[in-house]
Scaffold this motif. Structure first.
Motif, PDB file in Angstrom:
ATOM      1  N   LEU A  12      31.033  36.617  40.634  1.00 14.38           N
ATOM      2  CA  LEU A  12      32.274  37.001  41.300  1.00 14.38           C
ATOM      3  C   LEU A  12      32.023  38.208  42.187  1.00 14.38           C
ATOM      4  O   LEU A  12      31.319  39.132  41.798  1.00 14.38           O
ATOM      5  CB  LEU A  12      33.337  37.357  40.255  1.00 14.38           C
ATOM      6  CG  LEU A  12      33.900  36.191  39.455  1.00 14.38           C
ATOM      7  CD1 LEU A  12      34.838  36.712  38.388  1.00 14.38           C
ATOM      8  CD2 LEU A  12      34.625  35.214  40.353  1.00 14.38           C
ATOM      9  N   PRO A  13      32.582  38.188  43.396  1.00 18.45           N
ATOM     10  CA  PRO A  13      32.383  39.347  44.261  1.00 18.45           C
ATOM     11  C   PRO A  13      33.104  40.563  43.681  1.00 18.45           C
ATOM     12  O   PRO A  13      34.171  40.427  43.084  1.00 18.45           O
ATOM     13  CB  PRO A  13      33.020  38.912  45.580  1.00 18.45           C
ATOM     14  CG  PRO A  13      33.982  37.838  45.211  1.00 18.45           C
ATOM     15  CD  PRO A  13      33.436  37.161  43.988  1.00 18.45           C
ATOM     16  N   VAL A  14      32.469  41.715  43.846  1.00 19.34           N
ATOM     17  CA  VAL A  14      33.134  42.946  43.383  1.00 19.34           C
ATOM     18  C   VAL A  14      34.129  43.345  44.458  1.00 19.34           C
ATOM     19  O   VAL A  14      33.746  43.565  45.604  1.00 19.34           O
ATOM     20  CB  VAL A  14      32.100  44.071  43.178  1.00 19.34           C
ATOM     21  CG1 VAL A  14      32.801  45.351  42.742  1.00 19.34           C
ATOM     22  CG2 VAL A  14      31.067  43.636  42.150  1.00 19.34           C
ATOM     23  N   PRO A  15      35.421  43.401  44.132  1.00 19.31           N
ATOM     24  CA  PRO A  15      36.405  43.744  45.164  1.00 19.31           C
ATOM     25  C   PRO A  15      36.140  45.127  45.740  1.00 19.31           C
ATOM     26  O   PRO A  15      35.819  46.063  44.995  1.00 19.31           O
ATOM     27  CB  PRO A  15      37.741  43.721  44.405  1.00 19.31           C
ATOM     28  CG  PRO A  15      37.478  42.947  43.163  1.00 19.31           C
ATOM     29  CD  PRO A  15      36.038  43.186  42.819  1.00 19.31           C
ATOM     30  N   GLY A  16      36.247  45.227  47.067  1.00 20.88           N
ATOM     31  CA  GLY A  16      36.037  46.522  47.711  1.00 20.88           C
ATOM     32  C   GLY A  16      37.184  47.467  47.389  1.00 20.88           C
ATOM     33  O   GLY A  16      38.285  47.031  47.077  1.00 20.88           O
ATOM     34  N   THR A  17      36.889  48.763  47.469  1.00 16.76           N
ATOM     35  CA  THR A  17      37.936  49.749  47.183  1.00 16.76           C
ATOM     36  C   THR A  17      38.987  49.700  48.298  1.00 16.76           C
ATOM     37  O   THR A  17      38.649  49.588  49.476  1.00 16.76           O
ATOM     38  CB  THR A  17      37.331  51.154  47.041  1.00 16.76           C
ATOM     39  OG1 THR A  17      38.381  52.069  46.868  1.00 16.76           O
ATOM     40  CG2 THR A  17      36.538  51.567  48.276  1.00 16.76           C
ATOM     41  N   LEU A  18      40.256  49.748  47.895  1.00 17.14           N
ATOM     42  CA  LEU A  18      41.326  49.552  48.874  1.00 17.14           C
ATOM     43  C   LEU A  18      41.463  50.725  49.843  1.00 17.14           C
ATOM     44  O   LEU A  18      41.971  50.555  50.937  1.00 17.14           O
ATOM     45  CB  LEU A  18      42.659  49.316  48.147  1.00 17.14           C
ATOM     46  CG  LEU A  18      42.754  47.994  47.391  1.00 17.14           C
ATOM     47  CD1 LEU A  18      44.112  47.850  46.708  1.00 17.14           C
ATOM     48  CD2 LEU A  18      42.534  46.807  48.313  1.00 17.14           C
TER      49      LEU A  18
ATOM     50  N   LEU B 110      37.296  46.618  54.521  1.00 20.52           N
ATOM     51  CA  LEU B 110      37.157  45.535  53.538  1.00 20.52           C
ATOM     52  C   LEU B 110      36.536  44.305  54.198  1.00 20.52           C
ATOM     53  O   LEU B 110      36.761  44.045  55.379  1.00 20.52           O
ATOM     54  CB  LEU B 110      38.526  45.155  52.962  1.00 20.52           C
ATOM     55  CG  LEU B 110      39.222  46.154  52.044  1.00 20.52           C
ATOM     56  CD1 LEU B 110      40.515  45.558  51.504  1.00 20.52           C
ATOM     57  CD2 LEU B 110      38.327  46.574  50.882  1.00 20.52           C
ATOM     58  N   ASP B 114      37.737  40.078  51.060  1.00 20.64           N
ATOM     59  CA  ASP B 114      38.682  41.006  50.427  1.00 20.64           C
ATOM     60  C   ASP B 114      39.986  41.119  51.210  1.00 20.64           C
ATOM     61  O   ASP B 114      41.042  41.353  50.628  1.00 20.64           O
ATOM     62  CB  ASP B 114      38.048  42.390  50.276  1.00 20.64           C
ATOM     63  CG  ASP B 114      37.094  42.444  49.089  1.00 20.64           C
ATOM     64  OD1 ASP B 114      37.209  41.584  48.205  1.00 20.64           O
ATOM     65  OD2 ASP B 114      36.234  43.341  49.058  1.00 20.64           O
TER      66      ASP B 114
END
Lengths: 299, 252
Positions: A12-18, B110, B114
């Protein structure tokens, strides 16, 4: 939508920081918080040591009283002093009482008046009274016992000096606590300013998040997480530096150096744990309240 | 067609999805941009909103996304009056709509993946629950090989497709799009429009702002025209047949 097995097998891709990082600005902020935490830790350790010193000095003064005996016409000074010591030894709350002989009195005065004139000086007849630490006899009790024994004497339980010492130490403690509180306030102000600056720079990102369904609490949570982590790590760095400085002082000072005046203990280094946690909590609260106020148009 | 029902919803088909009554708005405290705008978008309707540049099309969409509050009139979304909706209730309302902004509003830091996943993340969904849908949606809009690409590295057309993918990934009940095919070639534009048509057939209510008045005829959609602050209905919504406009008409 049909499942695609090739996607499932991939990690699973690690979600980028918002929120994008602002590394240059954060470095300065971290440096400021580290310095503030360094000062806060020193203040905390200083407050603990000052409080301990005050208790130590006051305790020493509280555990002792001095009685000056004025002999009657038909009684010599040493005899009156010996009788006073005997009388006081029997009083409840007194551990020990002994008359200070002339040689001992001369030894106390020699550094100030020189030995040459000492034999000609009329010296007071003193009795040293060591009091029970837990239930010390009061000055009036000692005076009453002496009067009942027919002795003309005055009792000094050092209460005047003790009050002065306690007041001075209390002021040092209050100053240290005030410094600690001011530093915490400065930390909150720095974080609030950084939050406002970050939100101003990232207004477009915040609006995009908001238009995609992010609540004010969610956005504020992003800032409080960022600055909470930053304050914790910077705070640890500052507090460890302060701890090293204090440990060095303790090692170099030892029993005969600086530490008798400001008795630092190794257990005071626990402040190193507390200060970064407080810095993080301060940062989290400051970021949250600032962000929520700004988002709702009050900030 | 990469769209499936993400969560069970049971929209009330009798409730107008959008209802604007006497709407007035201006940026100088006077309703100078929009004047007495009345509009009803019934459930499942499909409309194009046209008008000259500066007529207020984007402003009207912004009012519907609750980005601004009107100076006069009332706004109702999904049967609920939202004119004075408290700020805390806005996110839940926005999570029910998908919006394609003219300026895309992508998050440049992003990845494409994302960006599309953003509304799902903000809804509290976990990556394992949405990774397949997002991947397939990106492939469908022709960005299958650009999962990790950052928006600044994408062309205008790719950004537009990414913005559309993000707007529709939650399968929203209301889709508002501001010039959604303005930056893509004709073939991709047709493909993206088919996506909107498919979503409309599945029950989504759609309003697309565009300069191209021929679109309404091509897709059998209703046509609204905004001019001098007033809204007029030129053609009623025809699509899909089972979702005819409200008897009162789509625009008053």
């Amino acid at each position: 939508m049909s499942a695609n097995p090739s996607v499932i097998r991939k990690p699973l891709p690690v979600p980028g920081t918002l929120l994008p990082r602002e590394r240059s600005g954060e470095r300065w902020l971290a440096a400021v918080i580290a310095v503030l935490c360094f000062l806060a830790t020193l203040s905390a350790i200083g407050a603990l040591a000052a409080d301990r010193a005050a208790h130590g000095w006051a305790g020493e003064l509280r555990g002792e009283a001095t009685v000056q005996v004025r002999p009657r016409v038909d009684e010599s000074g040493p005899t009156a002093a010996a009788r006073a010591a005997e009388t006081l030894s029997a009083v409840q709350g007194v551990e020990e009482a002994y008359a200070l002989d002339r040689k001992a009195s001369e030894r106390l005065l020699a550094p100030w008046v020189g030995e040459a004139v000492l034999p000609d000086l009329p010296l007071p007849h003193l009795v040293v009274v060591r009091l029970d630490e837990k239930h010390p006899a009061s000055a009036p009790t000692l005076s009453r016992a002496l009067a009942e024994a027919g002795l003309d004497a005055s009792v000094d339980d050092h209460s005047l000096w003790r009050g002065e010492v306690e007041r001075a130490a209390g002021i040092v403690t209050v100053l240290a606590i005030a410094a600690f509180v001011l530093i915490a306030g400065a930390t909150a102000a720095v974080i609030a300013y950084a939050t406002r600056a970050g939100m101003a720079a990232q207004a477009d990102i915040i609006e995009t998040l908001s238009l995609n369904g992010a609540s004010d609490g969610h956005v504020a949570g992003l800032y409080q997480a960022r600055f909470g982590k930053l304050a914790l790590s910077a705070g640890v760095a500052g507090a460890v530096m302060a701890g090293l400085a204090m440990a060095l002082l303790r090692l170099l000072g030892g029993e005969a150096g600086l530490t008798p005046a400001l008795p630092v203990r190794f257990s005071d280094l626990l402040a190193i744990v507390v200060c970064p946690v407080l810095a993080a909590v301060t940062a989290i609260l400051a970021a949250r309240f600032t962000a929520l106020a700004k988002l709702s148009g009050r900030g | 067609m990469p769209i499936q029902e993400r969560r069970p919803t049971a929209p009330n088909k009798d409730i107008d999805v959008v209802r604007l009554r006497g709407l007035g708005f201006g940026y100088d405290d006077r309703p100078s941009v929009l004047r007495d705008v009345n509009l009803i978008l019934p459930h499942g309707s499909f409309h194009f909103l046209t008008g000259p540049s500066g007529a207020g099309k984007s402003t009207l969409l912004r009012l519907m996304t609750l980005g601004e509050r009107p100076q006069t009139g009332r706004i109702s979304l999904f049967g609920q009056d939202v004119t004075q909706i408290p700020r805390s209730a806005i996110p839940a309302m926005r999570q029910r709509m998908g919006v394609v902004f003219q300026e895309f509003r992508l998050l440049d830091h992003l990845s494409a993946f994302d960006n599309v996943a953003l509304p799902l993340r903000l809804n509290g969904e976990r990556p394992r629950d949405y990774v397949q849908d997002v991947a397939e949606m990106l492939r469908w809009v022709g960005l299958g090989g650009r999962f990790e690409a950052l928006p600044p590295s994408l062309s205008g057309g790719e950004k537009q497709r990414l913005a559309i993918a993000r707007a529709v990934i939650t399968r929203p009940r209301l889709i508002l799009a501001d010039e959604p095919t303005g930056s893509v070639d004709r073939a991709m534009g047709e493909k993206l429009m088919r996506l909107f048509v498919s979503l409309n057939k599945l029950g989504a209510t759609i309003l697309i702002a565009t300069h191209d008045e021929d679109m309404a005829e091509r897709y059998g959609a209703g046509l609204l025209r905004l001019e001098d602050g007033y809204l007029r209905q030129l053609v009623p919504s025809q699509r899909p047949p089972e979702h005819q406009p409200h008897p009162e008409g789509a625009a008053v």
